[in-house]
Design a protein around this motif. Structure first.
Motif, mmCIF file in Angstrom:
data_model
loop_
_atom_site.group_PDB
_atom_site.id
_atom_site.type_symbol
_atom_site.label_atom_id
_atom_site.label_comp_id
_atom_site.label_asym_id
_atom_site.label_seq_id
_atom_site.Cartn_x
_atom_site.Cartn_y
_atom_site.Cartn_z
ATOM 1 N N GLY A 75 0.791 -1.247 0.107
ATOM 2 C CA GLY A 75 -0.099 -0.008 0.172
ATOM 3 C C GLY A 75 0.735 1.176 0.027
ATOM 4 N N ALA A 76 0.155 2.341 -0.494
ATOM 5 C CA ALA A 76 0.736 3.773 -0.357
ATOM 6 C C ALA A 76 -0.318 4.525 -0.723
ATOM 7 C CB ALA A 76 1.728 3.772 -1.683
ATOM 8 N N MET A 77 -0.152 5.871 0.355
ATOM 9 C CA MET A 77 -1.250 6.715 0.153
ATOM 10 C C MET A 77 -0.581 8.052 -0.071
ATOM 11 S SD MET A 77 -4.102 5.150 0.809
ATOM 12 C CE MET A 77 -5.264 6.239 1.416
ATOM 13 N N LEU A 78 -1.178 8.949 -0.801
ATOM 14 C CA LEU A 78 -0.602 10.435 -1.184
ATOM 15 C C LEU A 78 -1.490 11.353 0.104
ATOM 16 C CD1 LEU A 78 -1.249 10.946 -4.743
ATOM 17 C CD2 LEU A 78 0.884 10.704 -3.520
ATOM 18 N N TRP A 79 -2.548 10.935 0.389
ATOM 19 C CA TRP A 79 -3.493 11.433 1.378
ATOM 20 C C TRP A 79 -4.171 10.384 2.167
ATOM 21 C CZ3 TRP A 79 -6.364 14.603 -2.786
ATOM 22 C CH2 TRP A 79 -5.697 15.611 -3.272
ATOM 23 N N THR A 80 -4.497 10.664 3.535
ATOM 24 C CA THR A 80 -5.507 9.919 4.116
ATOM 25 C C THR A 80 -6.792 10.032 3.732
ATOM 26 O OG1 THR A 80 -5.920 11.497 5.945
ATOM 27 C CG2 THR A 80 -3.989 9.904 6.505
ATOM 28 N N LEU A 81 -7.887 9.173 4.084
ATOM 29 C CA LEU A 81 -9.080 9.673 3.728
ATOM 30 C C LEU A 81 -9.586 10.977 4.236
ATOM 31 C CD1 LEU A 81 -11.686 8.380 2.303
ATOM 32 C CD2 LEU A 81 -12.320 7.181 4.126
ATOM 33 N N GLN A 82 -9.384 11.243 5.309
ATOM 34 C CA GLN A 82 -9.628 12.427 5.853
ATOM 35 C C GLN A 82 -9.190 14.038 5.231
ATOM 36 O OE1 GLN A 82 -12.045 13.391 8.084
ATOM 37 N NE2 GLN A 82 -11.918 15.317 7.675
ATOM 38 N N GLU A 83 -7.722 13.448 4.939
ATOM 39 C CA GLU A 83 -7.050 14.640 3.944
ATOM 40 C C GLU A 83 -7.869 14.545 2.565
ATOM 41 O OE1 GLU A 83 -2.495 14.473 5.626
ATOM 42 O OE2 GLU A 83 -3.261 13.045 4.517
ATOM 43 N N ALA A 84 -7.997 13.487 2.037
ATOM 44 C CA ALA A 84 -8.763 13.540 0.853
ATOM 45 C C ALA A 84 -10.148 14.295 0.743
ATOM 46 C CB ALA A 84 -8.984 12.284 0.117
ATOM 47 N N VAL A 85 -10.707 14.240 1.802
ATOM 48 C CA VAL A 85 -12.092 14.995 2.086
ATOM 49 C C VAL A 85 -11.972 16.261 2.136
ATOM 50 C CG1 VAL A 85 -14.119 15.312 3.656
ATOM 51 C CG2 VAL A 85 -13.553 12.916 3.005
ATOM 52 N N GLU A 86 -10.916 16.626 2.710
ATOM 53 C CA GLU A 86 -10.580 18.363 2.924
ATOM 54 C C GLU A 86 -9.890 18.570 1.584
ATOM 55 O OE1 GLU A 86 -8.259 18.043 6.309
ATOM 56 O OE2 GLU A 86 -10.002 17.325 7.709
ATOM 57 N N GLN A 90 -9.803 10.325 -12.832
ATOM 58 C CA GLN A 90 -10.001 10.299 -11.233
ATOM 59 C C GLN A 90 -8.513 10.416 -10.588
ATOM 60 O OE1 GLN A 90 -13.307 7.713 -10.462
ATOM 61 N NE2 GLN A 90 -13.260 9.044 -8.551
ATOM 62 N N LEU A 91 -8.003 11.315 -9.800
ATOM 63 C CA LEU A 91 -6.952 11.249 -9.049
ATOM 64 C C LEU A 91 -7.069 9.996 -8.184
ATOM 65 C CD1 LEU A 91 -4.105 12.767 -7.855
ATOM 66 C CD2 LEU A 91 -5.787 13.200 -5.807
ATOM 67 N N ILE A 92 -5.893 9.220 -8.202
ATOM 68 C CA ILE A 92 -5.617 8.132 -7.050
ATOM 69 C C ILE A 92 -4.929 8.596 -6.001
ATOM 70 C CG2 ILE A 92 -4.659 5.788 -7.048
ATOM 71 C CD1 ILE A 92 -5.133 5.372 -10.053
ATOM 72 N N PHE A 93 -5.458 8.710 -4.982
ATOM 73 C CA PHE A 93 -4.723 9.292 -3.762
ATOM 74 C C PHE A 93 -4.066 8.216 -3.030
ATOM 75 C CE2 PHE A 93 -9.238 9.113 -2.311
ATOM 76 C CZ PHE A 93 -9.229 8.632 -0.960
ATOM 77 N N GLY A 94 -4.382 6.821 -2.964
ATOM 78 C CA GLY A 94 -3.890 5.848 -2.480
ATOM 79 C C GLY A 94 -4.262 4.464 -2.933
ATOM 80 N N VAL A 95 -3.542 3.367 -2.600
ATOM 81 C CA VAL A 95 -3.841 2.079 -2.825
ATOM 82 C C VAL A 95 -3.378 1.321 -1.537
ATOM 83 C CG1 VAL A 95 -3.670 2.178 -5.192
ATOM 84 C CG2 VAL A 95 -1.623 1.570 -3.869
ATOM 85 N N LEU A 96 -4.420 0.382 -1.260
ATOM 86 C CA LEU A 96 -4.153 -0.381 -0.184
ATOM 87 C C LEU A 96 -4.907 -1.902 -0.548
ATOM 88 C CD1 LEU A 96 -5.104 1.522 3.108
ATOM 89 C CD2 LEU A 96 -2.927 0.946 2.539
ATOM 90 N N PRO A 147 -15.588 11.504 -7.658
ATOM 91 C CA PRO A 147 -15.891 11.743 -6.205
ATOM 92 C C PRO A 147 -15.175 10.793 -5.500
ATOM 93 C CG PRO A 147 -17.453 10.422 -7.531
ATOM 94 C CD PRO A 147 -16.573 11.005 -8.415
ATOM 95 N N LEU A 148 -15.129 11.013 -4.046
ATOM 96 C CA LEU A 148 -14.324 10.150 -3.190
ATOM 97 C C LEU A 148 -14.947 8.480 -3.640
ATOM 98 C CD1 LEU A 148 -13.579 11.916 0.081
ATOM 99 C CD2 LEU A 148 -12.220 11.519 -1.873
ATOM 100 N N ASP A 149 -13.680 7.737 -3.733
ATOM 101 C CA ASP A 149 -14.424 6.375 -4.059
ATOM 102 C C ASP A 149 -13.344 5.460 -3.946
ATOM 103 O OD1 ASP A 149 -15.848 4.499 -5.644
ATOM 104 O OD2 ASP A 149 -15.342 4.859 -7.349
ATOM 105 N N VAL A 150 -13.683 4.237 -3.709
ATOM 106 C CA VAL A 150 -12.691 2.917 -3.703
ATOM 107 C C VAL A 150 -13.248 2.078 -4.769
ATOM 108 C CG1 VAL A 150 -11.921 0.934 -2.491
ATOM 109 C CG2 VAL A 150 -12.709 3.026 -1.052
ATOM 110 N N GLY A 151 -12.391 2.141 -5.943
ATOM 111 C CA GLY A 151 -12.638 1.600 -7.308
ATOM 112 C C GLY A 151 -12.320 0.379 -7.434
ATOM 113 N N LYS A 152 -13.145 -0.386 -8.180
ATOM 114 C CA LYS A 152 -12.441 -1.680 -8.882
ATOM 115 C C LYS A 152 -11.749 -1.293 -9.886
ATOM 116 C CE LYS A 152 -17.016 -3.629 -7.912
ATOM 117 N NZ LYS A 152 -18.336 -4.152 -8.294
ATOM 118 N N TYR A 153 -10.644 -1.863 -10.473
ATOM 119 C CA TYR A 153 -9.779 -1.503 -11.263
ATOM 120 C C TYR A 153 -9.818 -2.385 -12.472
ATOM 121 C CZ TYR A 153 -7.009 -4.501 -8.221
ATOM 122 O OH TYR A 153 -6.490 -5.678 -7.510
ATOM 123 N N GLU A 154 -10.826 -3.007 -13.003
ATOM 124 C CA GLU A 154 -11.027 -3.978 -14.194
ATOM 125 C C GLU A 154 -10.853 -3.252 -15.461
ATOM 126 O OE1 GLU A 154 -14.816 -4.999 -12.899
ATOM 127 O OE2 GLU A 154 -13.902 -6.909 -11.743
#
Length: 186
Positions: A15-26, A154-160, A169-176
């Motif tokens: 995993g790697a994150m540019l922003w936490t979920l809270q930071e992404a919201v803000e 969409q910007l990808i702000f992280g993967v786990l 919008p904020l989303d957890v995406g399927k990547y097919e």
């Protein structure tokens, strides 16, 4: 059930994150205009790299194309096929809006490739890249939903693990059905 020794560390290493979920919201930028999801993603790319740019300036640099809703049917249909922005426009728009401080690269994932996407994205994020997904929204339409007429950026702000976190919008995406490109500061 107990975790297998070392299993947790391996997943965390992926995993790697540019922003936490809270930071992404803000921090995320909400859609800046009609057909401007690409320019919106570029605004967030620049934010993630610490470069301030006005959304209007980024949209001008990206050269987002609009549908011509009031034109005759043939021209209207042509405008629908050209609306938004291509990956080339997004890359050159980011370079121009950052005054050359940012470079971009498009990574084709079609034809389908055997790429462990989460690990691949995490590798780039850890090295300072800011990924953007370009998705064919017509390929993953839930049953009973209307088929969209557009691609979406969409910007990808992280993967786990097996999740890709995206903004606008904020989303957890399927990547097919995702194509990716990434930006780095020069």
């Amino acid at each position: 059930m107990e975790a297998v020794p070392g299993e947790h560390e391996e997943v965390e290493a992926e995993g790697a994150m540019l922003w936490t979920l809270q930071e992404a919201v803000e921090r995320q930028t909400l859609q800046i205009g009609v057909s401007a999801c690409g320019a919106t993603a570029v605004v967030d790319v620049l934010k993630a790299l610490g470069i301030e740019a006005a959304p209007e300036q980024v949209d001008r640099c990206v050269q987002t194309r609009l549908r011509r809703n009031e034109s005759p049917l043939p021209d209207y249909l042509l405008s629908r096929s050209e609306a938004g922005a291509t990956h080339t426009q997004l890359i050159s728009g980011a370079e121009e809006a950052s005054e050359g401080k940012v470079i971009g690269r498009f990574f084709h994932l079609h034809p389908p490739r055997r790429v462990p996407l989460v690990r691949w994205l995490a590798h780039w994020v850890r090295r300072g890249a800011v990924p953007v997904a370009t998705m064919n929204m017509q390929r993953a339409v839930p049953k009973g939903e209307e088929v969209p007429d557009a691609w979406h950026h969409q910007l990808i702000f992280g993967v786990l693990r097996n999740a890709v976190f995206m903004a606008n919008p904020l989303d957890v995406g399927k990547y097919e059905h995702v194509w990716c490109f990434a930006y780095r500061q020069m």
